[in-house]
Design a protein around this motif. Structure first.
Motif, short mmCIF file in Angstrom:
data_model
loop_
_atom_site.label_atom_id
_atom_site.label_comp_id
_atom_site.label_asym_id
_atom_site.label_seq_id
_atom_site.Cartn_x
_atom_site.Cartn_y
_atom_site.Cartn_z
N ARG A 9 -91.74 -22.81 -87.88
CA ARG A 9 -91.96 -22.98 -89.32
C ARG A 9 -91.03 -24.04 -89.92
O ARG A 9 -91.31 -24.61 -90.96
N HIS A 10 -89.91 -24.28 -89.24
CA HIS A 10 -88.96 -25.28 -89.70
C HIS A 10 -89.64 -26.65 -89.82
O HIS A 10 -89.48 -27.35 -90.82
N PHE A 11 -90.41 -27.01 -88.81
CA PHE A 11 -91.08 -28.32 -88.81
C PHE A 11 -92.21 -28.36 -89.83
O PHE A 11 -92.46 -29.39 -90.45
N GLU A 12 -92.88 -27.23 -90.03
CA GLU A 12 -93.92 -27.16 -91.04
C GLU A 12 -93.32 -27.34 -92.43
O GLU A 12 -93.89 -28.01 -93.29
N GLN A 13 -92.14 -26.76 -92.64
CA GLN A 13 -91.47 -26.90 -93.93
C GLN A 13 -91.00 -28.34 -94.15
O GLN A 13 -91.11 -28.86 -95.26
N LEU A 14 -90.48 -28.97 -93.10
CA LEU A 14 -90.07 -30.37 -93.22
C LEU A 14 -91.25 -31.26 -93.57
O LEU A 14 -91.14 -32.17 -94.41
N GLU A 15 -92.39 -30.99 -92.94
CA GLU A 15 -93.59 -31.76 -93.23
C GLU A 15 -94.03 -31.56 -94.68
O GLU A 15 -94.39 -32.51 -95.37
N TYR A 32 -93.50 -34.36 -86.48
CA TYR A 32 -93.31 -32.96 -86.87
C TYR A 32 -94.28 -32.05 -86.11
O TYR A 32 -93.91 -30.96 -85.67
N GLN A 33 -95.51 -32.49 -85.95
CA GLN A 33 -96.50 -31.67 -85.24
C GLN A 33 -96.15 -31.53 -83.76
O GLN A 33 -96.32 -30.45 -83.18
N MET A 34 -95.67 -32.60 -83.14
CA MET A 34 -95.28 -32.51 -81.73
C MET A 34 -94.07 -31.60 -81.56
O MET A 34 -94.00 -30.80 -80.62
N ASN A 35 -93.09 -31.70 -82.46
CA ASN A 35 -91.93 -30.82 -82.39
C ASN A 35 -92.34 -29.37 -82.59
O ASN A 35 -91.79 -28.47 -81.94
#
Length: 58
Positions: A9-15, A32-35
């Protein structure tokens, strides 16, 4: 190599934050999607490893 767990969820929030600021480029979105995908694979590997350890413990 031990990698600290990362919440996907961290990467989804960054996006989401980058999108709200207007700084989300196509390249950054892909990163972000790859991470996020890598974090999901790590979660699945951790679950599989724990299940295997339990199986050998019994």
């Amino acid at each position: 190599m031990k990698v600290p767990p990362t919440d996907r969820r961290h990467f989804e929030q960054l996006e989401k934050i980058a999108s709200q600021r207007g700084t989300l480029t196509e390249t950054l979105r892909r990163v972000y999607q790859m991470n996020c995908a890598i974090a999901i694979r790590r979660e699945k590997a951790a679950v599989a490893s724990a299940a295997q350890e339990r199986r050998f413990a019994n």
